[in-house]
Design a protein around this motif. Structure first.
Motif, PDB file in Angstrom:
ATOM      1  N   VAL A  95      26.490  16.451 -26.750  1.00 33.11           N
ATOM      2  CA  VAL A  95      25.852  17.275 -27.776  1.00 33.11           C
ATOM      3  C   VAL A  95      25.590  16.453 -29.042  1.00 33.11           C
ATOM      4  N   GLY A  96      26.462  15.479 -29.323  1.00 28.70           N
ATOM      5  CA  GLY A  96      26.219  14.602 -30.465  1.00 28.70           C
ATOM      6  C   GLY A  96      24.955  13.785 -30.279  1.00 28.70           C
ATOM      7  N   GLU A  97      24.786  13.227 -29.090  1.00 20.93           N
ATOM      8  CA  GLU A  97      23.583  12.440 -28.820  1.00 20.93           C
ATOM      9  C   GLU A  97      22.332  13.314 -28.816  1.00 20.93           C
ATOM     10  N   GLN A 206      16.413  22.942 -33.747  1.00 17.82           N
ATOM     11  CA  GLN A 206      15.868  23.132 -32.402  1.00 17.82           C
ATOM     12  C   GLN A 206      16.885  22.737 -31.333  1.00 17.82           C
ATOM     13  N   LEU A 207      18.021  22.209 -31.785  1.00 14.55           N
ATOM     14  CA  LEU A 207      19.061  21.795 -30.840  1.00 14.55           C
ATOM     15  C   LEU A 207      19.721  23.017 -30.206  1.00 14.55           C
ATOM     16  N   ARG A 208      19.777  23.017 -28.916  1.00 13.13           N
ATOM     17  CA  ARG A 208      20.459  24.072 -28.181  1.00 13.13           C
ATOM     18  C   ARG A 208      21.431  23.402 -27.218  1.00 13.13           C
ATOM     19  N   ALA A 209      22.701  23.458 -27.555  1.00  8.42           N
ATOM     20  CA  ALA A 209      23.721  22.778 -26.760  1.00  8.42           C
ATOM     21  C   ALA A 209      23.783  23.344 -25.349  1.00  8.42           C
ATOM     22  N   GLU A 210      24.056  22.459 -24.402  1.00  9.28           N
ATOM     23  CA  GLU A 210      24.176  22.886 -23.016  1.00  9.28           C
ATOM     24  C   GLU A 210      25.498  23.609 -22.803  1.00  9.28           C
ATOM     25  N   ARG A 211      25.500  24.547 -21.880  1.00 11.41           N
ATOM     26  CA  ARG A 211      26.725  25.240 -21.508  1.00 11.41           C
ATOM     27  C   ARG A 211      26.931  25.108 -19.999  1.00 11.41           C
ATOM     28  N   ALA A 212      28.190  25.083 -19.601  1.00 12.01           N
ATOM     29  CA  ALA A 212      28.517  24.954 -18.177  1.00 12.01           C
ATOM     30  C   ALA A 212      28.079  26.193 -17.406  1.00 12.01           C
ATOM     31  N   ASP A 213      27.750  26.012 -16.131  1.00  6.51           N
ATOM     32  CA  ASP A 213      27.462  27.146 -15.259  1.00  6.51           C
ATOM     33  C   ASP A 213      28.725  27.986 -15.075  1.00  6.51           C
TER      34      ASP A 213
END
Length: 223
Positions: A95-97, A206-213
């Motif tokens: 998420v930092g990158e 516009q950053l939307r962090a990924e979440r685990a399935d």
């Protein structure tokens, strides 16, 4: 706006418009959030909301302390556990990158990355800063309930058209902020929160962090 929409659109807002939030609006927001879950109705949280000159005083204090030591002050409650393990460390780095990619700041430009990170200690120029205080004598359950109160505030902010960003980074200045705010002997500052009207045109928003399935973290049994 329904709850699902608020949950889905909430992000860590890191760029804000120059638009103020009034004291009456803050009081209504806090009062509404008081319906958050609280085991035994302890309501273990306390809030300090600052704006204007009071907010600037905190910013100035942070700049002074971090100029003395960029690592801040010692704390027995670090933001992340020591030697963070997988998959959590990979998620944190990813998420930092993703954020720096949105900002177009390459890995090798350390100066710009540090410059951006320092905006944490200006609340990303949000008009309102909120600090959450808890008594150190409280147990893990009360910490969880305080988190529920904080999440409720974040969702209510979405309903009001505001953005928010929780800032545990302020924990590296706990002793100084304890003194600054005149906290009780057993009270400690847990976390900060930047609040305001989000800048829709800033790339960082516009950053939307990924979440685990779901299957990565949940087991459904007996269905």
């Amino acid at each position: 706006m329904d709850v699902s929409q608020a949950v889905n659109q909430r992000i860590s807002t890191r760029a804000f418009l120059d638009k103020q939030i009034t004291a009456d609006e803050v009081r209504d927001w806090l009062a509404t959030a008081q319906r958050a879950p609280s085991g035994g109705n302890l309501q273990p949280w306390r809030v300090i909301a600052v704006t204007g000159a009071e907010k600037q005083a905190v910013i100035d204090l942070a700049q002074k302390k971090l100029a003395e030591d960029p690592r801040g002050e010692r704390t027995d409650r670090p933001i992340y556990p020591k030697d963070l393990w997988e998959p959590h460390e990979a998620r944190r780095r990813k998420v930092g990158e993703m954020m720096y990619e949105k900002l177009e700041i390459p890995r090798e430009d350390k100066a710009k990355r540090i410059q951006w990170f320092s905006r944490n200690f200006r609340f990303f120029d949000a008009p309102l800063a909120v600090f959450f205080v808890i008594d150190e004598r409280m147990g893990h359950g009360q910490w969880a309930h305080t988190g529920m109160f904080m999440q409720t505030l974040a969702l209510l902010a979405e309903e009001r058209g505001w953005g928010s960003c929780f800032q545990e980074c302020w924990g590296i200045l706990r002793p100084t902020l304890k003194e600054h705010f005149g906290l009780g002997e057993s009270e400690m500052l847990y976390c900060g929160m930047a609040v305001g009207y989000p800048d829709p045109d800033h790339p960082v928003n516009q950053l939307r962090a990924e979440r685990a399935d779901v299957d990565e973290f949940a087991e459904l049994k007996g269905f």
